[in-house]
Scaffold this motif. Sequence first.
Motif, PDB file in Angstrom:
ATOM      1  N   ARG A  23       0.843  -1.198   0.000  1.00 47.30           N
ATOM      2  CA  ARG A  23       0.000   0.000   0.000  1.00 47.30           C
ATOM      3  C   ARG A  23       0.875   1.243   0.000  1.00 47.30           C
ATOM      4  O   ARG A  23       1.941   1.261   0.617  1.00 47.30           O
ATOM      5  CB  ARG A  23      -0.911   0.009   1.226  1.00 47.30           C
ATOM      6  N   PRO A  24       0.431   2.317  -0.674  1.00 44.36           N
ATOM      7  CA  PRO A  24       1.240   3.536  -0.696  1.00 44.36           C
ATOM      8  C   PRO A  24       1.424   4.097   0.712  1.00 44.36           C
ATOM      9  O   PRO A  24       0.499   4.117   1.515  1.00 44.36           O
ATOM     10  CB  PRO A  24       0.412   4.491  -1.567  1.00 44.36           C
ATOM     11  N   LYS A  25       2.643   4.547   0.988  1.00 41.47           N
ATOM     12  CA  LYS A  25       2.933   5.212   2.256  1.00 41.47           C
ATOM     13  C   LYS A  25       2.979   6.717   1.993  1.00 41.47           C
ATOM     14  O   LYS A  25       3.633   7.176   1.062  1.00 41.47           O
ATOM     15  CB  LYS A  25       4.266   4.739   2.825  1.00 41.47           C
ATOM     16  N   GLY A  26       2.288   7.472   2.826  1.00 36.79           N
ATOM     17  CA  GLY A  26       2.253   8.917   2.666  1.00 36.79           C
ATOM     18  C   GLY A  26       3.380   9.586   3.416  1.00 36.79           C
ATOM     19  O   GLY A  26       3.405   9.599   4.654  1.00 36.79           O
ATOM     20  N   CYS A  27       4.349  10.135   2.688  1.00 38.49           N
ATOM     21  CA  CYS A  27       5.474  10.842   3.303  1.00 38.49           C
ATOM     22  C   CYS A  27       5.029  12.266   3.623  1.00 38.49           C
ATOM     23  O   CYS A  27       4.698  13.043   2.724  1.00 38.49           O
ATOM     24  CB  CYS A  27       6.672  10.865   2.365  1.00 38.49           C
ATOM     25  N   ALA A  28       5.016  12.594   4.900  1.00 37.97           N
ATOM     26  CA  ALA A  28       4.525  13.898   5.353  1.00 37.97           C
ATOM     27  C   ALA A  28       5.661  14.914   5.339  1.00 37.97           C
ATOM     28  O   ALA A  28       6.621  14.796   6.098  1.00 37.97           O
ATOM     29  CB  ALA A  28       3.935  13.767   6.754  1.00 37.97           C
ATOM     30  N   ILE A  29       5.528  15.917   4.472  1.00 37.30           N
ATOM     31  CA  ILE A  29       6.535  16.981   4.340  1.00 37.30           C
ATOM     32  C   ILE A  29       5.944  18.258   4.911  1.00 37.30           C
ATOM     33  O   ILE A  29       4.887  18.718   4.458  1.00 37.30           O
ATOM     34  CB  ILE A  29       6.919  17.207   2.861  1.00 37.30           C
ATOM     35  N   THR A  30       6.575  18.853   5.893  1.00 32.65           N
ATOM     36  CA  THR A  30       6.027  20.041   6.532  1.00 32.65           C
ATOM     37  C   THR A  30       6.362  21.306   5.746  1.00 32.65           C
ATOM     38  O   THR A  30       7.240  21.316   4.877  1.00 32.65           O
ATOM     39  CB  THR A  30       6.567  20.206   7.956  1.00 32.65           C
ATOM     40  N   TYR A  31       5.651  22.381   6.092  1.00 35.94           N
ATOM     41  CA  TYR A  31       5.966  23.679   5.497  1.00 35.94           C
ATOM     42  C   TYR A  31       7.368  24.128   5.889  1.00 35.94           C
ATOM     43  O   TYR A  31       8.082  24.753   5.089  1.00 35.94           O
ATOM     44  CB  TYR A  31       4.923  24.724   5.915  1.00 35.94           C
ATOM     45  N   ARG A  32       7.779  23.801   7.099  1.00 32.25           N
ATOM     46  CA  ARG A  32       9.140  24.154   7.514  1.00 32.25           C
ATOM     47  C   ARG A  32      10.166  23.438   6.636  1.00 32.25           C
ATOM     48  O   ARG A  32      11.159  24.028   6.207  1.00 32.25           O
ATOM     49  CB  ARG A  32       9.351  23.786   8.982  1.00 32.25           C
ATOM     50  N   ALA A  33       9.916  22.155   6.348  1.00 29.76           N
ATOM     51  CA  ALA A  33      10.851  21.390   5.515  1.00 29.76           C
ATOM     52  C   ALA A  33      10.918  21.963   4.104  1.00 29.76           C
ATOM     53  O   ALA A  33      12.010  22.120   3.539  1.00 29.76           O
ATOM     54  CB  ALA A  33      10.428  19.928   5.479  1.00 29.76           C
ATOM     55  N   LEU A  34       9.776  22.255   3.508  1.00 30.39           N
ATOM     56  CA  LEU A  34       9.798  22.847   2.160  1.00 30.39           C
ATOM     57  C   LEU A  34      10.471  24.214   2.161  1.00 30.39           C
ATOM     58  O   LEU A  34      11.075  24.611   1.169  1.00 30.39           O
ATOM     59  CB  LEU A  34       8.377  22.950   1.608  1.00 30.39           C
ATOM     60  N   SER A  35      10.364  24.906   3.275  1.00 29.13           N
ATOM     61  CA  SER A  35      11.009  26.229   3.376  1.00 29.13           C
ATOM     62  C   SER A  35      12.526  26.109   3.445  1.00 29.13           C
ATOM     63  O   SER A  35      13.226  27.094   3.197  1.00 29.13           O
ATOM     64  CB  SER A  35      10.493  26.968   4.619  1.00 29.13           C
ATOM     65  N   GLU A  36      13.029  24.925   3.780  1.00 30.31           N
ATOM     66  CA  GLU A  36      14.474  24.698   3.815  1.00 30.31           C
ATOM     67  C   GLU A  36      14.959  23.879   2.624  1.00 30.31           C
ATOM     68  O   GLU A  36      16.158  23.634   2.484  1.00 30.31           O
ATOM     69  CB  GLU A  36      14.854  23.953   5.105  1.00 30.31           C
ATOM     70  N   HIS A  37      14.036  23.463   1.769  1.00 32.06           N
ATOM     71  CA  HIS A  37      14.390  22.598   0.655  1.00 32.06           C
ATOM     72  C   HIS A  37      15.224  23.364  -0.358  1.00 32.06           C
ATOM     73  O   HIS A  37      14.864  24.460  -0.781  1.00 32.06           O
ATOM     74  CB  HIS A  37      13.116  22.074  -0.007  1.00 32.06           C
ATOM     75  N   TRP A  38      16.332  22.753  -0.810  1.00 34.95           N
ATOM     76  CA  TRP A  38      17.253  23.443  -1.716  1.00 34.95           C
ATOM     77  C   TRP A  38      16.547  23.936  -2.971  1.00 34.95           C
ATOM     78  O   TRP A  38      16.848  25.035  -3.465  1.00 34.95           O
ATOM     79  CB  TRP A  38      18.403  22.511  -2.091  1.00 34.95           C
ATOM     80  N   ALA A  39      15.602  23.162  -3.500  1.00 36.27           N
ATOM     81  CA  ALA A  39      14.995  23.519  -4.787  1.00 36.27           C
ATOM     82  C   ALA A  39      14.107  24.752  -4.686  1.00 36.27           C
ATOM     83  O   ALA A  39      13.986  25.512  -5.652  1.00 36.27           O
ATOM     84  CB  ALA A  39      14.187  22.335  -5.319  1.00 36.27           C
ATOM     85  N   TRP A  40      13.468  24.965  -3.540  1.00 30.24           N
ATOM     86  CA  TRP A  40      12.499  26.048  -3.389  1.00 30.24           C
ATOM     87  C   TRP A  40      13.101  27.309  -2.764  1.00 30.24           C
ATOM     88  O   TRP A  40      12.370  28.275  -2.538  1.00 30.24           O
ATOM     89  CB  TRP A  40      11.328  25.570  -2.529  1.00 30.24           C
ATOM     90  N   GLN A  41      14.387  27.309  -2.484  1.00 28.77           N
ATOM     91  CA  GLN A  41      15.002  28.451  -1.800  1.00 28.77           C
ATOM     92  C   GLN A  41      16.203  28.982  -2.572  1.00 28.77           C
ATOM     93  O   GLN A  41      17.350  28.601  -2.313  1.00 28.77           O
ATOM     94  CB  GLN A  41      15.423  28.041  -0.383  1.00 28.77           C
ATOM     95  N   PRO A  42      15.999  29.863  -3.556  1.00 31.78           N
ATOM     96  CA  PRO A  42      17.125  30.391  -4.337  1.00 31.78           C
ATOM     97  C   PRO A  42      18.191  31.078  -3.489  1.00 31.78           C
ATOM     98  O   PRO A  42      19.358  31.125  -3.885  1.00 31.78           O
ATOM     99  CB  PRO A  42      16.451  31.392  -5.288  1.00 31.78           C
ATOM    100  N   ARG A  43      17.806  31.567  -2.320  1.00 31.61           N
ATOM    101  CA  ARG A  43      18.777  32.272  -1.474  1.00 31.61           C
ATOM    102  C   ARG A  43      19.893  31.351  -0.997  1.00 31.61           C
ATOM    103  O   ARG A  43      20.969  31.838  -0.607  1.00 31.61           O
ATOM    104  CB  ARG A  43      18.069  32.895  -0.267  1.00 31.61           C
ATOM    105  N   VAL A  44      19.652  30.025  -1.015  1.00 30.88           N
ATOM    106  CA  VAL A  44      20.686  29.094  -0.548  1.00 30.88           C
ATOM    107  C   VAL A  44      21.217  28.226  -1.682  1.00 30.88           C
ATOM    108  O   VAL A  44      21.912  27.242  -1.419  1.00 30.88           O
ATOM    109  CB  VAL A  44      20.166  28.197   0.604  1.00 30.88           C
ATOM    110  N   TRP A  45      20.894  28.578  -2.927  1.00 29.44           N
ATOM    111  CA  TRP A  45      21.408  27.773  -4.031  1.00 29.44           C
ATOM    112  C   TRP A  45      22.923  27.826  -4.090  1.00 29.44           C
ATOM    113  O   TRP A  45      23.535  28.899  -4.021  1.00 29.44           O
ATOM    114  CB  TRP A  45      20.841  28.274  -5.357  1.00 29.44           C
ATOM    115  N   SER A  46      23.523  26.670  -4.219  1.00 29.80           N
ATOM    116  CA  SER A  46      24.954  26.581  -4.442  1.00 29.80           C
ATOM    117  C   SER A  46      25.258  26.954  -5.889  1.00 29.80           C
ATOM    118  O   SER A  46      24.341  27.030  -6.730  1.00 29.80           O
ATOM    119  CB  SER A  46      25.428  25.156  -4.175  1.00 29.80           C
ATOM    120  N   PRO A  47      26.530  27.185  -6.228  1.00 38.67           N
ATOM    121  CA  PRO A  47      26.863  27.432  -7.638  1.00 38.67           C
ATOM    122  C   PRO A  47      26.391  26.317  -8.555  1.00 38.67           C
ATOM    123  O   PRO A  47      25.942  26.578  -9.680  1.00 38.67           O
ATOM    124  CB  PRO A  47      28.392  27.546  -7.618  1.00 38.67           C
TER     125      PRO A  47
END
Length: 496
Positions: free
Chosen positions: A161-185
Motif C-alpha cells: 500500500r502507498p505510504k504517505g510521506c509527510a513533508i512540513t511547510y518548515r521542511a519545504l522552506s528549507e528545501h534546496w529547490a524552493w530556496q534560491p537564497r541558498v542555491w549553491s553554484p
Amino acid sequence: MLFPHPLLHALRAAPATPAFEHAGRTVTRAELLDLIRRLAGAMRAAGLGPGRAVAVRTAVTPEAFAAHMAAHALGCRVVGIRPGYPPGQLAHVLAMDVDAVLVDPGTAAPGLMSTGTALSLGPVAGAADLLARPDDGGPLEVGARPDDVAALTFTSGSTGRPKGCAITYRALSEHWAWQPRVWSPVARAFAAGFERYLLFGTLASMVVMEFLAPCLLGGGTAVIPEEDGRPMFPYAIERHRITGSIITVPRLFQLLDLADDADVSSLRALMVSGSPIGPKRLAAAARRLGPVVYQGYGQTEAGNVAMLTPEHIAAGVLDPVGRPHPGVELSVRDDDDAELPAGATGEIHVRSPYLMAGYWGDEAETRDTLRDGWLRTRDLGHVDADGFLHLAGRTRDVIMVNAMVVYAGPIERVLTGHPDVDEAYVAGAPDEGTGEAVHAFVVPAPGRVPDRAGLAELVRGELGGDSVPQTITLVPGVPVATSGKPDKRALLNRIL
C-alpha cells in the motif's frame, strides 16, 4: 522565508515573463500569480484552510499547478494522487484524513469523488468548478504554518500500500529547490539550464515538483508538451527547443537510440534519476549529448540528496551518484548502527532540513525509518574520500520499474494467495525498457497448473501495472543459498 513565499516573490519580480507554455498558449508569471490568488479565494470559500487536506488528481496544466500553490498558500495539506492506482490503493490514500478532492474533467472517476467536498478545475458533474466561481477580489494571503504538513507524497510500502510521506511547510522552506537564497553554484547552473523545462508526468510526484521549482524560481518557462504520436524524447525536445528536463534511465536509452533523428542541441541540463545507470551508459550519454548530463540520487522521504554534474562526468567520475547538496549529511552504518569509515559499505543514512516528518498514520514504520533525526534509506553504499556517494544495492527486496519503487514481498503474497500456487519468489533484473523488470518464480500447489495470464491479472488488480511480472516461471522448488535463504539469484540465472 516560509514556503510558498519564495515562489510568489519570484512571480511578482518578473510579471511579464512566461511561466508556462501549454496547448498553444502562454501563461505569464503575472497571470499565474492571479490564478493562484483566484483559486485560493475559491478554495477558502469551499472551507479549505490551515490544516485541512485536499487530495489532488489532475492532468499537468498551469491551472493544476496554480491549484497546488493556492492550497499551499492557504496552509492546506496537499495529498497528491498519482494516476493508475488500483481501487484498493486509491481507497487507502483517500482514507488519510482527506477533507476535499480536486479533479479536472479528464481525471474524475467513480470512487474518487465520494470523499469529502468535490472540487474541480472545469465542468465535472457533482463537483464545484473553482475556475467558474466569481473572483472575490481578495488579496493572496499566506496562511501556512511552519509545522503543519504541506504535502503527502506517496511511495509504495512494504505491505504493497502507498505510504504517505509527510513533508512540513518548515521542511519545504528549507528545501534546496524552493530556496534560491541558498542555491549553491551547482544549483544555480542547474537552474539556468532549465530555461525551457519539459514538464510531464504528474504533479503528485515529489521529483516532478522538486525539479519544476528551479525552472520557475530561476526565471525559466515550463513547457507542457502535446502528444503527436512520437516519443517525447527526443522529438518534444526538438519541437519546443527544450533546454532542460528530468529523464528516467529507460527514456534516456530511448533518447540516445533516436537522437540522430532529431535536433537535441538545445539541451543544457538533463537530470537522470529514478534507477541506477552504469558508468558505460553514463559516459556514452555525455559523449552523445555533450556536457549537459546530470545524475541525481534521492528518495521521496528525503528529496534529492546528491548530484553528479557534467563537470564530474567530464573528469571521468562515473561510478558514484554524486556529492550531497549543501545541508545534507550522509552516514554509512553497519548492522549494529555503528558509523563506518570512508570507503566501507553499509546502509546509507541521510539527515537534512527537508526530510519528511514521518509516514502519515504509520507510527511503527516512522520509528523504524527515522531515528534521532536520521533517515534510513534502505540502500547500501559508501562515501569515498572525496565525498562522493556510491551505491551498492538495497537492504530490502525492491525493484525500480519505470522509476517507481516496486516491492517483491507484496507480489509474492498476492501470488501465494492463489489456490494454484504453493510458493512464490520475486526478483528484479535490469531491463532496457523499464530500468528493471519484475520476474516471478512459482511453485505450483500439488496437482495444480497455475495459469500465468491469470496470475498476472491478479497482481495487476491488487497492486497495479508496475508490479506485474514480466515473466512467471513455474519451478518444482527453490534453490537455497548458503545462508539458508531462498537463492533468488540462482532463480534469475535460469531465465537470463
